[in-house]
Design a protein around this motif. Structure first.
Motif, PDB file in Angstrom:
ATOM      1  N   GLN A 126     -50.657  56.528 -56.096  1.00 47.29           N
ATOM      2  CA  GLN A 126     -49.747  57.659 -56.274  1.00 47.29           C
ATOM      3  C   GLN A 126     -50.506  58.989 -56.180  1.00 47.29           C
ATOM      4  OE1 GLN A 126     -46.343  57.795 -56.689  1.00 47.29           O
ATOM      5  NE2 GLN A 126     -46.355  55.621 -56.161  1.00 47.29           N
ATOM      6  N   LEU A 127     -51.707  59.024 -56.730  1.00 48.15           N
ATOM      7  CA  LEU A 127     -52.499  60.249 -56.672  1.00 48.15           C
ATOM      8  C   LEU A 127     -52.845  60.592 -55.232  1.00 48.15           C
ATOM      9  CD1 LEU A 127     -53.966  62.482 -58.239  1.00 48.15           C
ATOM     10  CD2 LEU A 127     -55.980  60.989 -58.316  1.00 48.15           C
ATOM     11  N   ARG A 128     -53.220  59.580 -54.462  1.00 48.91           N
ATOM     12  CA  ARG A 128     -53.575  59.818 -53.068  1.00 48.91           C
ATOM     13  C   ARG A 128     -52.373  60.189 -52.210  1.00 48.91           C
ATOM     14  NH1 ARG A 128     -57.156  56.789 -55.408  1.00 48.91           N
ATOM     15  NH2 ARG A 128     -59.339  56.780 -54.741  1.00 48.91           N
ATOM     16  N   GLU A 129     -51.189  59.802 -52.649  1.00 52.76           N
ATOM     17  CA  GLU A 129     -49.971  60.164 -51.924  1.00 52.76           C
ATOM     18  C   GLU A 129     -49.419  61.526 -52.347  1.00 52.76           C
ATOM     19  OE1 GLU A 129     -47.252  56.976 -52.448  1.00 52.76           O
ATOM     20  OE2 GLU A 129     -48.190  55.716 -50.919  1.00 52.76           O
ATOM     21  N   GLY A 130     -50.204  62.252 -53.173  1.00 53.33           N
ATOM     22  CA  GLY A 130     -49.780  63.587 -53.573  1.00 53.33           C
ATOM     23  C   GLY A 130     -48.795  63.603 -54.717  1.00 53.33           C
ATOM     24  N   GLN A 131     -48.848  62.589 -55.583  1.00 52.95           N
ATOM     25  CA  GLN A 131     -47.957  62.513 -56.745  1.00 52.95           C
ATOM     26  C   GLN A 131     -48.789  62.491 -58.028  1.00 52.95           C
ATOM     27  OE1 GLN A 131     -44.660  62.662 -56.509  1.00 52.95           O
ATOM     28  NE2 GLN A 131     -44.771  62.747 -54.269  1.00 52.95           N
ATOM     29  N   PRO A 132     -49.472  63.622 -58.336  1.00 48.70           N
ATOM     30  CA  PRO A 132     -50.365  63.600 -59.505  1.00 48.70           C
ATOM     31  C   PRO A 132     -49.632  63.371 -60.826  1.00 48.70           C
ATOM     32  CG  PRO A 132     -50.112  65.832 -58.663  1.00 48.70           C
ATOM     33  CD  PRO A 132     -49.491  64.930 -57.657  1.00 48.70           C
ATOM     34  N   SER A 133     -48.417  63.861 -60.962  1.00 49.88           N
ATOM     35  CA  SER A 133     -47.694  63.674 -62.228  1.00 49.88           C
ATOM     36  C   SER A 133     -47.408  62.206 -62.481  1.00 49.88           C
ATOM     37  CB  SER A 133     -46.383  64.464 -62.213  1.00 49.88           C
ATOM     38  OG  SER A 133     -46.646  65.850 -62.187  1.00 49.88           O
ATOM     39  N   THR A 134     -46.969  61.478 -61.434  1.00 48.28           N
ATOM     40  CA  THR A 134     -46.710  60.046 -61.581  1.00 48.28           C
ATOM     41  C   THR A 134     -48.006  59.299 -61.870  1.00 48.28           C
ATOM     42  OG1 THR A 134     -44.865  60.245 -60.041  1.00 48.28           O
ATOM     43  CG2 THR A 134     -45.709  58.035 -60.455  1.00 48.28           C
TER      44      THR A 134
END
Length: 683
Positions: A126-134
């Motif tokens: 998720q972090l690598r996909e640009g979803q830091p909050s998730t």
């Protein structure tokens, strides 16, 4: 957050495989950190060989992300609580046998469950996909469940990366709750709160951090607390926070002195020297040898003369504190008390002879004291240290080359490669400074050829304006003043700072040659160019006095005080000039007392105050002050004044002794020569 919700966010295999390919590329940047991650990478390669179908690409992406997740989890597997026992298969197998290789291939296994692996894997994806909050929510949930420090830290890092201070704070606070014995959890919480501008809330975690600090590290940890509060704009408030944090440690054995010293530093930063001085007394009462208290005492001597006695208490209790002695020496130099500064530097260099910078400072002080032989001794010690360092480095490089030559691939190493010594800018600057000071020492002894020889050692790139000024001075000493001035005029001045420095260098050369009118005219150009420059105005005022243009001098000095009310040199110069001419003595006293308030203990200002006392007929007080000034800096001009007071008191032999000392230091000193001529004294 439920595990099912993590799965719901996964990209279905029926979707276009661009996301899977992007995920695969992102995970490829993370090398395998364990045998398990290597196995996952091999699985990814096998999947990729199966063909370019979306399903195979997805399998490859999953395998390679698994490798990245295992790399992250490798440190978790290494924890003793999770580590499996070491394999003992075939303990007597012959080296190189299949059994031995099989035994060597076995690695510790981890007890971590599939859920933890899956959570971390999905979070990183998720972090690598640009979803830091998730990603943050997933990793933090895993951290809470496992109570693992590294996962808490990772959650904080993800929040910081996403520029979410509140999320970072929530993770750090959860860390503190889950692991109350974790120093890192308390430290992260405090640092985040301070960064968010909430210092009051940082008090408790910082206090907890100190409670968990090992006893031997506690003094150093306490010393950092005032520095942590530098972000707090209200300095009084910051000092109160320091007190709140350190109060519990003021009665703890081994920590009390450092706690009180931290309080003192806090109040000193808040410009409350009364509280700082009180804290210093309490710190030294708890332990007179505490180094932080000693450094605080040095700092307080700038504004509170009483701190000097407390500093002596510390130095008696800890005579081997080179750090405090060096700080004290710097403070003494700032206040022009060069004789005691030299004493402290001598002691510091005996304690730490490897401190090259201390030898250079000692050499500079000895030069100011007109002691060229002692200056040369100190500076040569510095050069000996540098030569020893060069030899050691050359030897180390020679050994490295020899080892490289003896290695299997050493055939490419060329024998006889010249040694290249590392020369960082700071060291090169220190070398140039040492050569410059040695040139000045040779010049003081009248050996102009040797002075030029030292200057020639300074590389062209190290030829600063100071070097050019010394070269110009040598030319002037040889009767070639105009050439010296031309040399300075050619010096580059690309900035205002450099242009201003060039004016000052030329002025110094003219004043040294007693070309007062030329110096005044040059400085008039300078102050026209820089009308608000107090230092240039001060130099012009001093030249005006030499020209007996007292009205101009007074106008310039009052202009300086208007520009900079804390310019103690201007207060002192105006007060002394009035006293020396017997004019407005009470005004002269007020000016000089104010100068002494701005620069306590300054020998030249103390000399001025003593001269006022002499002019007002208070000979005993005049002698006391002048003796104090002379002890701090045995300058020929101070010697002239002290000798005259002694002469007036009928102590003729003592007066002659003081005058002889001044004459030995500077036979050409005009004030001393004028005094002896006026009193018709021959030495």
């Amino acid at each position: 957050m439920p595990l099912d919700s993590y799965a719901a966010r996964r990209t279905p295999l029926s979707a276009k495989h661009r996301a899977d390919q992007a995920r695969s590329d992102a995970c490829a940047d993370h090398p395998a950190q364990s045998h398990a991650s290597a196995d996952a990478a091999r699985a990814a390669r096998r999947a990729m060989r199966a063909g370019p179908s979306p399903h195979s690409v997805a399998r490859a992406a999953a395998a390679r992300c698994a490798a990245a997740a295992l790399a992250l989890l490798g440190s978790l597997a290494a924890q003793p609580a999770l580590a499996a026992p070491q394999a003992t298969t075939a303990p007597h197998a012959p080296p190189g046998s299949d059994a031995a290789r099989a035994a060597a291939a076995q690695v510790p296994r981890s007890d971590m469950d599939a859920r933890l692996f899956y959570e971390v894997l999905v979070g990183e994806m998720q972090l690598r996909e640009g979803q830091p909050s998730t990603a943050y929510e997933i990793i933090l949930d895993a951290a809470r469940r496992t109570k693992d420090e590294q996962l808490f830290q990772r959650a904080v890092e993800i929040a910081v990366r996403g520029q979410s201070g509140e999320q970072a704070l929530a993770a750090a606070r959860a860390w503190r709750v889950a692991l109350p014995q974790s120093r890192a959890g308390h430290e992260y919480t405090a640092q985040i709160l301070l960064a968010l501008g909430r210092p009051g809330e940082a008090v408790e975690p910082l206090r907890d951090l100190l409670r968990l600090t090992p006893q031997e590290q506690l003094p150093g940890a306490l010393a950092t607390i005032p520095r942590l509060m530098v972000r707090v704009q209200d300095r009084q408030e910051a000092a109160r926070y320091v007190d709140e944090i350190t109060t519990p440690f003021r009665t703890q054995e081994g920590a009390a002195a450092s706690a009180w010293a931290a309080s003192g530093w806090g109040w000193l930063a808040a410009d409350d020297s009364d509280r700082a001085l009180d804290a210093l007394r309490r710190a030294l009462g708890a332990s007179a040898a505490d180094e932080s208290a000693g450094l605080l005492a040095v700092e307080l001597t700038k504004t509170r003369p009483a701190a000097e006695e407390l500093l002596q208490t510390h130095l008696q209790a800890r005579p081997d504190s080179a750090l405090v002695r060096l700080a004290y020496a710097r403070r003494l130099i700032e206040s022009q008390r060069l004789a005691p500064a030299a004493e402290q530097l001598e002691l510091a260099t005996k304690l730490r002879p490897e401190y090259g910078g201390a030898w250079i400072t000692l050499g500079a002080v000895r030069l100011d004291l007109k002691q060229p032989a002692q200056a040369e001794a100190a500076l040569n010690r510095y050069l000996a240290l540098r030569e020893s360092a060069r030899r050691a480095e050359a030897q180390a490089q020679a050994q490295a080359r020899a080892q490289a030559a003896s290695a299997p691939d050493g055939a490419d190493t060329a024998p006889g490669t010249p040694v290249v010594l590392s020369t960082d800018a700071a060291t090169a600057e220190q070398d140039a400074q040492a050569y410059l000071l040695l040139a000045q020492a040779a010049e003081q002894r009248g050996n102009l050829r040797q002075a030029q020889s030292w200057l020639d050692r300074i590389p062209e790139q190290g030829s600063s304006l100071l070097v050019q000024m010394r070269r110009a001075s040598l030319l002037a000493r040889q009767g070639r003043l105009d050439q010296g001035l031309a040399l300075l005029q050619r010096a580059p001045a690309a900035t205002d700072v450099e242009e201003r420095a060039r004016f000052q260098a030329q002025s110094a050369l003219l004043r040294e040659a007693q070309r007062w009118q030329a110096a005044y005219d040059l400085l008039q150009q300078a102050v026209t160019r820089f009308p608000q420059d107090a230092d240039l105005l001060y130099e012009q005022a001093m030249v005006a006095e030499k020209l007996r243009r007292y009205d101009d001098m007074e106008r310039l000095l009052r202009r300086i005080i208007e520009i900079d009310p804390k310019h103690y040199h201007a207060h002192n110069a105006l007060g002394f000039s009035l006293a020396d001419r017997g004019l407005r003595l009470e005004e002269a006293r007020r000016l000089i007392v104010r100068a002494l308030e701005l620069s306590p203990g300054d020998p030249f200002i103390t000399d001025s105050l003593g001269w006022v006392e002499f002019r007002q007929g208070r000979l005993d007080e005049a002698r006391r002050l002048l003796q104090q000034a002379y002890d701090g800096k045995p300058d020929p001009e101070i010697a002239a004044h002290l000798g005259e007071v002694l002469w007036a008191q009928g102590q003729r032999d003592e007066a002659r002794r003081i005058w002889r000392e001044g004459q030995q230091r500077d036979p050409a000193n005009q004030t001393l020569r004028d005094t002896l001529k006026r009193l018709k004294v021959r030495l």
